[in-house]
Design a protein around this motif. Structure first.
Motif, mmCIF file in Angstrom:
data_model
loop_
_atom_site.group_PDB
_atom_site.id
_atom_site.type_symbol
_atom_site.label_atom_id
_atom_site.label_comp_id
_atom_site.label_asym_id
_atom_site.label_seq_id
_atom_site.Cartn_x
_atom_site.Cartn_y
_atom_site.Cartn_z
ATOM 1 N N GLU A 1 5.768 -2.223 8.365
ATOM 2 C CA GLU A 1 7.157 -2.586 8.607
ATOM 3 C C GLU A 1 7.968 -1.294 8.658
ATOM 4 O O GLU A 1 7.817 -0.438 7.781
ATOM 5 N N LEU A 2 8.790 -1.171 9.695
ATOM 6 C CA LEU A 2 9.608 0.027 9.863
ATOM 7 C C LEU A 2 11.077 -0.350 9.917
ATOM 8 O O LEU A 2 11.447 -1.365 10.515
ATOM 9 N N ASN A 3 11.885 0.476 9.325
ATOM 10 C CA ASN A 3 13.319 0.223 9.233
ATOM 11 C C ASN A 3 13.954 -0.045 10.595
ATOM 12 O O ASN A 3 14.811 -0.917 10.722
ATOM 13 N N GLU A 4 13.524 0.676 11.630
ATOM 14 C CA GLU A 4 14.105 0.525 12.959
ATOM 15 C C GLU A 4 13.880 -0.866 13.553
ATOM 16 O O GLU A 4 14.643 -1.322 14.408
ATOM 17 N N ILE A 5 12.843 -1.547 13.119
ATOM 18 C CA ILE A 5 12.498 -2.864 13.662
ATOM 19 C C ILE A 5 12.659 -3.958 12.608
ATOM 20 O O ILE A 5 13.177 -5.041 12.891
ATOM 21 N N ASP A 6 12.194 -3.673 11.381
ATOM 22 C CA ASP A 6 12.093 -4.696 10.341
ATOM 23 C C ASP A 6 13.108 -4.548 9.211
ATOM 24 O O ASP A 6 13.079 -5.321 8.254
ATOM 25 N N ASN A 7 13.947 -3.515 9.268
ATOM 26 C CA ASN A 7 14.941 -3.233 8.231
ATOM 27 C C ASN A 7 14.345 -2.885 6.866
ATOM 28 O O ASN A 7 14.997 -3.058 5.832
ATOM 29 N N ILE A 8 13.093 -2.428 6.852
ATOM 30 C CA ILE A 8 12.427 -1.979 5.631
ATOM 31 C C ILE A 8 11.254 -1.090 6.047
ATOM 32 O O ILE A 8 10.690 -1.273 7.122
ATOM 33 N N ASP A 9 10.930 -0.122 5.209
ATOM 34 C CA ASP A 9 9.750 0.715 5.432
ATOM 35 C C ASP A 9 8.700 0.374 4.387
ATOM 36 O O ASP A 9 8.930 0.572 3.183
ATOM 37 N N SER A 10 7.567 -0.151 4.840
ATOM 38 C CA SER A 10 6.468 -0.435 3.919
ATOM 39 C C SER A 10 5.192 -0.700 4.701
ATOM 40 O O SER A 10 5.225 -0.995 5.897
ATOM 41 N N VAL A 11 4.087 -0.565 4.003
ATOM 42 C CA VAL A 11 2.788 -0.971 4.539
ATOM 43 C C VAL A 11 2.189 -1.907 3.498
ATOM 44 O O VAL A 11 2.060 -1.556 2.332
ATOM 45 N N LYS A 12 1.862 -3.121 3.959
ATOM 46 C CA LYS A 12 1.353 -4.150 3.054
ATOM 47 C C LYS A 12 -0.014 -4.639 3.539
ATOM 48 O O LYS A 12 -0.306 -4.626 4.725
ATOM 49 N N LEU A 13 -0.795 -5.108 2.581
ATOM 50 C CA LEU A 13 -2.108 -5.667 2.870
ATOM 51 C C LEU A 13 -2.075 -7.151 2.552
ATOM 52 O O LEU A 13 -1.669 -7.554 1.452
ATOM 53 N N TYR A 14 -2.481 -7.965 3.542
ATOM 54 C CA TYR A 14 -2.512 -9.415 3.392
ATOM 55 C C TYR A 14 -3.937 -9.927 3.505
ATOM 56 O O TYR A 14 -4.753 -9.367 4.232
ATOM 57 N N GLU A 15 -4.209 -11.007 2.806
ATOM 58 C CA GLU A 15 -5.474 -11.736 2.928
ATOM 59 C C GLU A 15 -5.240 -12.858 3.933
ATOM 60 O O GLU A 15 -4.261 -13.600 3.829
ATOM 61 N N LEU A 16 -6.100 -12.960 4.946
ATOM 62 C CA LEU A 16 -5.936 -14.016 5.946
ATOM 63 C C LEU A 16 -6.512 -15.335 5.469
ATOM 64 O O LEU A 16 -7.373 -15.403 4.658
ATOM 65 N N LEU B 1 0.809 -1.211 0.000
ATOM 66 C CA LEU B 1 0.000 0.000 0.000
ATOM 67 C C LEU B 1 0.845 1.266 0.000
ATOM 68 O O LEU B 1 0.491 2.253 -0.636
ATOM 69 N N ILE B 2 1.936 1.243 0.750
ATOM 70 C CA ILE B 2 2.773 2.427 0.897
ATOM 71 C C ILE B 2 4.240 1.992 0.910
ATOM 72 O O ILE B 2 4.597 1.014 1.575
ATOM 73 N N ASP B 3 5.084 2.758 0.222
ATOM 74 C CA ASP B 3 6.516 2.469 0.242
ATOM 75 C C ASP B 3 7.233 3.450 1.167
ATOM 76 O O ASP B 3 6.603 4.288 1.821
ATOM 77 N N ASP B 4 8.559 3.350 1.219
ATOM 78 C CA ASP B 4 9.346 4.169 2.142
ATOM 79 C C ASP B 4 9.205 5.663 1.888
ATOM 80 O O ASP B 4 9.077 6.449 2.830
ATOM 81 N N LYS B 5 9.184 6.086 0.635
ATOM 82 C CA LYS B 5 9.055 7.516 0.315
ATOM 83 C C LYS B 5 7.685 8.048 0.731
ATOM 84 O O LYS B 5 7.562 9.161 1.251
ATOM 85 N N ALA B 6 6.651 7.264 0.508
ATOM 86 C CA ALA B 6 5.301 7.687 0.886
ATOM 87 C C ALA B 6 5.156 7.771 2.404
ATOM 88 O O ALA B 6 4.472 8.660 2.918
ATOM 89 N N ILE B 7 5.802 6.862 3.131
ATOM 90 C CA ILE B 7 5.774 6.930 4.597
ATOM 91 C C ILE B 7 6.435 8.228 5.061
ATOM 92 O O ILE B 7 5.900 8.935 5.912
ATOM 93 N N ALA B 8 7.571 8.563 4.480
ATOM 94 C CA ALA B 8 8.277 9.796 4.861
ATOM 95 C C ALA B 8 7.422 11.027 4.576
ATOM 96 O O ALA B 8 7.314 11.929 5.430
ATOM 97 N N ARG B 9 6.810 11.089 3.409
ATOM 98 C CA ARG B 9 5.939 12.225 3.060
ATOM 99 C C ARG B 9 4.749 12.316 4.009
ATOM 100 O O ARG B 9 4.376 13.394 4.470
ATOM 101 N N THR B 10 4.164 11.173 4.322
ATOM 102 C CA THR B 10 2.993 11.123 5.198
ATOM 103 C C THR B 10 3.336 11.627 6.595
ATOM 104 O O THR B 10 2.593 12.418 7.179
ATOM 105 N N LEU B 11 4.463 11.198 7.136
ATOM 106 C CA LEU B 11 4.848 11.626 8.479
ATOM 107 C C LEU B 11 5.191 13.118 8.513
ATOM 108 O O LEU B 11 4.908 13.794 9.506
ATOM 109 N N THR B 12 5.745 13.644 7.434
ATOM 110 C CA THR B 12 6.002 15.088 7.352
ATOM 111 C C THR B 12 4.681 15.854 7.357
ATOM 112 O O THR B 12 4.548 16.875 8.048
ATOM 113 N N ARG B 13 3.687 15.361 6.609
ATOM 114 C CA ARG B 13 2.362 16.005 6.610
ATOM 115 C C ARG B 13 1.735 15.966 7.985
ATOM 116 O O ARG B 13 1.196 16.960 8.473
ATOM 117 N N VAL B 14 1.816 14.809 8.663
ATOM 118 C CA VAL B 14 1.268 14.689 10.017
ATOM 119 C C VAL B 14 1.964 15.665 10.960
ATOM 120 O O VAL B 14 1.316 16.312 11.792
#
Length: 178
Positions: A163-178, A7-20
């Motif tokens: 997933e955050l770089n500080e914990i998971d070594n990558i920045d992303s938001v993913k959607l999974y089907e259970l 859903l979101i990659d590292d650049k989009a996370i950075a932009r989103t947090l700046t907006r917040v």
């Protein structure tokens, strides 16, 4: 679990947090008396990132603390006889402060409610606000975020994984089907 999409990659996370960060500054007419408290686990690094963005904008450090909600959960009896609490202290003073709780995903509202209880246990803030990276809906409690990075309508058979770089070594938001 099957990956449906990123859903979101590292650049989009950075932009989103700046907006917040900008929204927090605007809504509170600056950052005087504002503190950020990250809800462990992924809310804490997000709070630090928002604080860094605020510092770039305002030129001033903003205090960042963390909260472990383990003892404040409403399902405590179902997670084990002896829950593990890492630390009880918030790490910052909150009395008469504007506390912005930061979390990765807002879903049922139960985590946010537990965090509010934990914060109030440590003192009486002036205001408590909630900032989340993702709001996926399906609230079970009357809780809403003051600052939302992205609204992502989901079904209950889907999982939003941050997933955050500080914990998971990558920045992303993913959607999974259970």
């Amino acid at each position: 679990m099957n990956l449906k999409t990123q859903l979101i990659d590292d650049k989009a996370i950075a932009r989103t947090l700046t907006r917040v960060a900008h929204e927090i500054i605007e809504r509170n007419k600056g950052i005087e008396d504002v503190v950020l408290i990250g809800i462990k686990r992924r809310g804490y690094p997000l709070a630090h990132r928002i604080a860094e963005a605020i510092e770039k904008i305002e030129g001033t450090n903003i205090p960042v603390g963390s909260v472990d909600i383990t003892l404040y959960r409403d399902d405590l009896s179902t997670i084990g006889e002896y829950p593990v609490v890492n630390e009880d202290a918030l790490g910052i003073e909150i009395k008469n402060k504007i506390v912005v709780l930061v979390d990765d995903v807002l879903y049922t509202g139960r985590t946010a409610r537990a965090a509010i209880d934990a914060v109030i246990h440590h003192g009486r803030p002036k205001i408590i606000q909630l900032a989340v990276l993702i709001d996926r809906g399906h609230r079970e409690l009357p809780i809403r975020a003051d600052y939302v990075g992205k609204n992502i309508p989901t079904s209950k058979n889907e999982l939003v994984s941050v997933e955050l770089n500080e914990i998971d070594n990558i920045d992303s938001v993913k959607l999974y089907e259970l």
